[in-house]
Structure formats: C-alpha cells, structure tokens
Design a protein around this motif. Sequence first.
Motif, PDB file in Angstrom:
ATOM      1  N   SER A  32     -27.535  56.920  -4.716  1.00  0.00           N
ATOM      2  CA  SER A  32     -28.971  57.218  -4.760  1.00  0.00           C
ATOM      3  C   SER A  32     -29.562  57.134  -3.359  1.00  0.00           C
ATOM      4  CB  SER A  32     -29.689  56.215  -5.681  1.00  0.00           C
ATOM      5  OG  SER A  32     -31.080  56.451  -5.690  1.00  0.00           O
ATOM      6  N   TRP A  33     -30.257  58.182  -2.952  1.00  0.00           N
ATOM      7  CA  TRP A  33     -30.876  58.206  -1.637  1.00  0.00           C
ATOM      8  C   TRP A  33     -32.153  59.029  -1.702  1.00  0.00           C
ATOM      9  CZ3 TRP A  33     -31.554  63.027   0.493  1.00  0.00           C
ATOM     10  CH2 TRP A  33     -30.773  64.062  -0.027  1.00  0.00           C
ATOM     11  N   ASP A  34     -32.982  58.923  -0.649  1.00  0.00           N
ATOM     12  CA  ASP A  34     -34.227  59.686  -0.593  1.00  0.00           C
ATOM     13  C   ASP A  34     -34.606  59.924   0.867  1.00  0.00           C
ATOM     14  OD1 ASP A  34     -36.418  61.061  -1.470  1.00  0.00           O
ATOM     15  OD2 ASP A  34     -37.396  59.346  -2.437  1.00  0.00           O
ATOM     16  N   TYR A  35     -35.431  60.920   1.088  1.00  0.00           N
ATOM     17  CA  TYR A  35     -35.944  61.215   2.429  1.00  0.00           C
ATOM     18  C   TYR A  35     -37.014  60.195   2.813  1.00  0.00           C
ATOM     19  CZ  TYR A  35     -33.682  65.805   2.049  1.00  0.00           C
ATOM     20  OH  TYR A  35     -32.762  66.818   1.908  1.00  0.00           O
ATOM     21  N   THR A  36     -37.053  59.829   4.098  1.00  0.00           N
ATOM     22  CA  THR A  36     -38.084  58.902   4.573  1.00  0.00           C
ATOM     23  C   THR A  36     -39.315  59.630   5.081  1.00  0.00           C
ATOM     24  OG1 THR A  36     -37.286  58.873   6.860  1.00  0.00           O
ATOM     25  CG2 THR A  36     -36.272  57.318   5.301  1.00  0.00           C
ATOM     26  N   GLY A  37     -39.168  60.911   5.379  1.00  0.00           N
ATOM     27  CA  GLY A  37     -40.252  61.682   5.966  1.00  0.00           C
ATOM     28  C   GLY A  37     -40.122  61.868   7.463  1.00  0.00           C
ATOM     29  N   GLY A 115     -16.180  60.785  -3.703  1.00  0.00           N
ATOM     30  CA  GLY A 115     -17.557  60.434  -4.030  1.00  0.00           C
ATOM     31  C   GLY A 115     -17.725  59.464  -5.173  1.00  0.00           C
ATOM     32  N   LYS A 116     -16.696  59.332  -6.019  1.00  0.00           N
ATOM     33  CA  LYS A 116     -16.776  58.355  -7.104  1.00  0.00           C
ATOM     34  C   LYS A 116     -15.377  57.862  -7.450  1.00  0.00           C
ATOM     35  CE  LYS A 116     -17.075  61.904 -10.764  1.00  0.00           C
ATOM     36  NZ  LYS A 116     -17.886  62.379 -11.907  1.00  0.00           N
ATOM     37  N   GLU A 117     -15.333  56.682  -8.086  1.00  0.00           N
ATOM     38  CA  GLU A 117     -14.048  56.048  -8.360  1.00  0.00           C
ATOM     39  C   GLU A 117     -13.136  56.973  -9.156  1.00  0.00           C
ATOM     40  OE1 GLU A 117     -12.719  52.189 -10.866  1.00  0.00           O
ATOM     41  OE2 GLU A 117     -14.060  51.789  -9.162  1.00  0.00           O
ATOM     42  N   ALA A 118     -11.893  57.062  -8.704  1.00  0.00           N
ATOM     43  CA  ALA A 118     -10.946  57.984  -9.318  1.00  0.00           C
ATOM     44  C   ALA A 118      -9.619  57.276  -9.569  1.00  0.00           C
ATOM     45  CB  ALA A 118     -10.725  59.194  -8.413  1.00  0.00           C
ATOM     46  N   LYS A 119      -9.175  57.289 -10.810  1.00  0.00           N
ATOM     47  CA  LYS A 119      -7.890  56.689 -11.179  1.00  0.00           C
ATOM     48  C   LYS A 119      -7.223  57.572 -12.226  1.00  0.00           C
ATOM     49  CE  LYS A 119      -4.577  53.639 -11.362  1.00  0.00           C
ATOM     50  NZ  LYS A 119      -3.613  53.548 -10.245  1.00  0.00           N
TER      51      LYS A 119
END
Length: 260
Positions: A32-37, A115-119
Amino acid sequence: MKFARFTIDSKEYSGVVAEEMIKEITGDIFSSWDYTGKVFALDEVSLLAPLVPNQVIGIGANFVAKKEDLPAELPEIPVFFFKPVSSVIGPEKEIIIPEGAEQVKFESELVVVIGKEAKNIAEENVLDYVFGYTIGNDVTAPKFFHQDGHWTIGKSFDTFTPLGPVIETELDPFTVNVQAKLNGIEKQNSPTDLMIIPIRKMISYLSKVMTLKPGDAILTGSPVGAEFVGADDVIECEIEEIGTLKNVFASVKEKSAAHR
C-alpha cells in the motif's frame, strides 16, 4: 508504472517516474502506497537502486547465441547462486574492481522483482507473483571462483550488483532485448527467447525450493557477448522499455586515493 528510489540533499525518497518528473510516494510499493504531492525534476535527483532487495538470486549460463542452440532437454537442476544485498548499488555509482583482480566481467540482465509470497507455484501462474522488472549487472571476478566450481566469492564483492534505473511494472518480459554497451560500443543484444531456462520455469522451480518473498530480485541470465573490463571503462546495460543502467569501473586503489 516506473518506481524509483532517489536522494536529494542526502535524504532518501521513493517515487514514480513520469516523463522527466518523479512524484514522491510514501508507503510500501508491494502492498500500500500513496502520492505525497511532492514532485521533482529527474535532473535534480540522484537515483539509487530502485529497491533494497530481500535477497538476490542469479542463474548461470542461461543464454544461447541463436535459437538453433537451445537444448532439446533442459537441465534437471539449473545452476542458481546467491549474491549478497551488500553488493547492490544504483545507477552512476562506481563498480570497484577488487584488489588482486585487474579485470572483471560485466553481465547485463533482466531482473524479475517478486511482489508477493510465492511457494510451489505453477509455471502458468508465475506472473501473478511478479511485481515488475528492472535491469541488473551481474559483475563477476572469475579469478576468485573456487577450483571446484563455487562462484560465491567471485560474485559477492561490494558494488558487484548494480540495479536500476527503475522497476517497470508494465512490461512483457518475453518481447524485450537485453543489451549492453561498453564505452559506447554494443557488446550484448539478445531477445529473452534465447534463455535456456525460461522465466516462468525459472521462478516456478525456485518457488519449489524456497519461499520467494516480496522484494526478492532474480537475475535471469546474461546474453552472449559479456567481456572483461578494467578501470575507467563505462558500461551501459539497457532494456529499452525500462531504461539504461550506467556505471563506471574503478580500481580499488583509485577509490582509496579519492577518499584520502
């Protein structure tokens, strides 16, 4: 989307590159991320490696010169190796040739970022676990290879894994060419369909050996054409859809003198 890490006035930031601008973001790019401006011009920042990898995994001797050379049967156990995270540097940083080795070898590579856990994932599902792609230079000092075939020391020196300039999330890894120019002269230029172990098979295999985590960086092999280089040589590893990873080689003595 192109993700990057960068510094301004010695402060580190993360951002998304759009044209000649970079928009600062906050949060975890894998969740999860977002722009700060805040927005910066690319020419006013210093790019870092686009991620601090969880781990770096490479595969050896994975390209042929032409399709006719692809083997009829794939190796039962591919040749994988680890590189320490301490070997990672970003664009424009010096690659230091270690004491005792007058030359090292460059190896331009496409890098898969998990990008995500893989098994235990199936080949057909591999891309669901990929966050994006960057460029890597698997710098190698064969002089330090063990006589029994161990590669670890020869690939582990500080600065031996340049990554960058960005992580590109919108890339078809099966339609790109992995390229390299040495002092402006093209040395490598091969499509990824010349890989012996294809990307899907490579990552599926690894996931059955170990649990892959977000931020794992997997170097997928280097095309034919890698050469030995020395101090002051300039290497530009390029995948057109991602960008160019440029670094300069320097001897450890030159580096020491510069910091006196």
